[in-house]
Design an enzyme around this catalytic site. Structure first.
Site, PDB file in Angstrom:
ATOM      1  N   LYS A 286       0.870  -1.179   0.000  1.00 38.34           N
ATOM      2  CA  LYS A 286       0.000   0.000   0.000  1.00 38.34           C
ATOM      3  C   LYS A 286       0.908   1.231   0.000  1.00 38.34           C
ATOM      4  O   LYS A 286       1.752   1.372   0.874  1.00 38.34           O
ATOM      5  CB  LYS A 286      -0.827  -0.037   1.287  1.00 38.34           C
ATOM      6  CG  LYS A 286      -1.905   0.985   1.372  1.00 38.34           C
ATOM      7  CD  LYS A 286      -2.796   0.641   2.563  1.00 38.34           C
ATOM      8  CE  LYS A 286      -3.170   1.876   3.360  1.00 38.34           C
ATOM      9  NZ  LYS A 286      -3.904   1.556   4.559  1.00 38.34           N
ATOM     10  N   THR A 287       0.769   2.088  -1.000  1.00 35.79           N
ATOM     11  CA  THR A 287       1.621   3.277  -1.042  1.00 35.79           C
ATOM     12  C   THR A 287       1.066   4.338  -0.107  1.00 35.79           C
ATOM     13  O   THR A 287      -0.114   4.681  -0.176  1.00 35.79           O
ATOM     14  CB  THR A 287       1.665   3.860  -2.470  1.00 35.79           C
ATOM     15  OG1 THR A 287       2.205   2.891  -3.337  1.00 35.79           O
ATOM     16  CG2 THR A 287       2.530   5.096  -2.511  1.00 35.79           C
ATOM     17  N   LEU A 288       1.911   4.805   0.769  1.00 32.81           N
ATOM     18  CA  LEU A 288       1.448   5.790   1.737  1.00 32.81           C
ATOM     19  C   LEU A 288       1.867   7.209   1.397  1.00 32.81           C
ATOM     20  O   LEU A 288       1.149   8.140   1.690  1.00 32.81           O
ATOM     21  CB  LEU A 288       1.976   5.417   3.127  1.00 32.81           C
ATOM     22  CG  LEU A 288       1.417   4.099   3.674  1.00 32.81           C
ATOM     23  CD1 LEU A 288       2.213   3.645   4.877  1.00 32.81           C
ATOM     24  CD2 LEU A 288      -0.042   4.264   4.044  1.00 32.81           C
TER      25      LEU A 288
ATOM     26  N   ASP B  59      -2.729   1.345  -4.125  1.00 32.16           N
ATOM     27  CA  ASP B  59      -1.274   1.430  -4.261  1.00 32.16           C
ATOM     28  C   ASP B  59      -0.974   2.274  -5.497  1.00 32.16           C
ATOM     29  O   ASP B  59      -0.446   1.754  -6.483  1.00 32.16           O
ATOM     30  CB  ASP B  59      -0.708   0.010  -4.402  1.00 32.16           C
ATOM     31  CG  ASP B  59       0.801  -0.004  -4.459  1.00 32.16           C
ATOM     32  OD1 ASP B  59       1.360  -1.026  -4.925  1.00 32.16           O
ATOM     33  OD2 ASP B  59       1.437   1.001  -4.055  1.00 32.16           O
TER      34      ASP B  59
END
Lengths: 224, 224
Positions: free
Chosen positions: A6-8, A111
């Protein structure tokens, strides 16, 4: 959902990209900075690149994701080369739509590729100027601006745009917008590149500096 | 402090609630030489990545020959400086002589320490008085007070520790101090997104205060 997938947040980022159609093509511009938070870390980045002889993509947002998109589009071009004689393997619109699909699929997995991509192309005497955002939203317009440019440059570009805009008028307008962004966006430097997308092909200029004015400093005394 | 931020589709903060301060993300510096002080700062005030003021004057006088260099919250530091100026004025009238830098610095400290949970203020208090000559005091977050031969502060100062450690020497001449300060602030401006614009500096000695500006286009561009 796998938290490691998951891109934060973005890390090294590029700021605005501006583009405007003129009578015989499109002008696209960006500065050459890759910021690491507030640190001006990489000062010589090229955020616009040629993908075919007639299409250019430029991006703001995460630089690693931008590079990945460039690679993906390059692969796509190679896979589609050779099927058409004397023609580009893909039209600018096809490239935009592909990027949009990729972005939308990533956003659906939480993501995203953390970018705002500008696609500019000139084929068969027609200009194509469009963009794709972080969610996969795609659109075309006569003037495009991402990042801070959407707030500062877009109104200026829209005001200055006309059907028969010449190349020099377009470049002047873009340079004014770049200057305003350098004055007001804290994630820019005074080092820019301009790309010309037209019948003759694509040329990306060497980095250049703009003249800035600071005389108003004399009228600011203290803060009260 | 809980902060609420409204993001637009481009993941930019478009509306902060009021608990997020407008900062003078900054580079500030003060250096002592025999007989005086050179102080310098950049001119950028930011709210996130927006440059709210590109020609800010961060060199705030609190007495004729005593200046405060402000970093942190613009509102907090402006207010503290105004209050310290008020008290210094009363004290020097009572004593019948100009205030000392030590007095000014301790007034800053008093405020910054007692109200430490409410403030975001990091201040350098520097100036000249007949009792102690040139003096520089740092008052960082928390309200400690530290006397130093030279001081750097603000977000841009992180990029200067190496440069200053390598290049500072005791008993420099006035001109060497000016070069030291203007080079250092210029280097920080080059790398810190929260610092920029022009370099304002001042020379304070027994004769008074001399203010100077190095305009944006004259600030040395450390990367071409």
């Amino acid at each position: 959902m796998d938290p490691t997938k998951k891109t934060l947040q973005p890390y090294v980022t590029g700021s605005s990209v501006l583009a405007i159609k003129y009578n015989e093509g499109i002008i696209v511009a960006a500065d050459t900075l890759g910021s690491y938070g507030s640190l001006a870390r990489f000062t010589d980045l090229q955020r616009m690149s040629k993908v075919t002889n007639h299409t250019l993509i430029g991006g703001s947002g995460d630089i690693s994701d931008l590079q990945q998109i460039q690679k993906t589009v390059e692969s796509l071009i190679l896979e589609n080369t050779g099927f058409k004689k004397d023609e580009e393997p893909l039209t600018p619109k096809e490239i935009q739509q592909y990027i949009s699909r990729v972005m939308y699929n990533r956003r659906s997995r939480f993501d995203p590729l953390w970018n705002h991509i500008i696609v500019a192309g000139y084929q068969n005497n027609e200009s194509f100027l469009g963009a794709v955002d972080i969610f996969g939203t795609f659109y075309e317009d006569n003037t495009i601006a991402s990042g801070f440019g959407a707030y500062f440059a877009q109104p200026l570009l829209r005001k200055g745009y006309k059907e028969d805009l010449t190349k020099d008028e377009a470049i002047d307008l873009i340079k004014t917008c770049l200057k305003v962004l350098f004055y007001r966006d804290a994630r820019t430097i005074n080092k820019f590149q301009i790309a010309e997308v037209s019948e003759g092909g694509i040329t990306i200029s060497d980095p250049f500096e703009l003249e800035t004015h600071w005389e108003i400093a004399d009228w600011q005394e203290g803060h009260l | 402090m809980e902060t609420v931020e409204l993001y637009n589709s481009q993941e930019q903060i478009v509306l902060d609630d009021l608990s997020e301060p407008v900062k003078t993300g900054t580079t500030i510096m003060a250096v002592q030489y025999k007989g005086g002080i050179v102080i310098g700062a950049d001119s950028r005030t930011t709210s996130g990545a927006l440059i709210v003021n590109r020609v800010t004057d961060k060199l705030t006088p609190v007495a004729d020959k005593i200046f405060s260099l402000r970093s942190g919250s613009a509102a907090d530091t402006q207010e503290i400086a105004a209050i310290v100026r008020y008290y210094l004025n009363i004290l020097s009238t009572e004593q019948g002589k100009p205030p000392t830098v030590k007095m000014a610095a301790n007034l800053f400290r008093q405020f910054c320490y007692v109200y430490k949970n409410y403030l975001l203020a990091s201040i350098i208090c520097a100036g000249y008085d007949e009792t102690d000559g040139p003096s520089i005091y740092s008052i960082p977050l928390g309200g400690a007070i530290i006397k130093q031969p030279y001081a750097i502060g603000g977000s841009g100062s992180t990029y200067l520790y190496g440069y200053c450690d390598a290049n500072f020497k005791e008993d420099m001449t006035k001109e060497e101090c000016v070069s030291f300060v203007t080079n250092a602030v210029g280097l920080a401006i080059a790398r810190d997104g929260s610092s920029g614009g022009i370099i304002r500096y001042a020379i304070i000695d027994s004769d008074g205060v001399e203010r100077h500006t190095i305009y944006g286009d004259q600030v040395k561009n450390y990367f071409k």
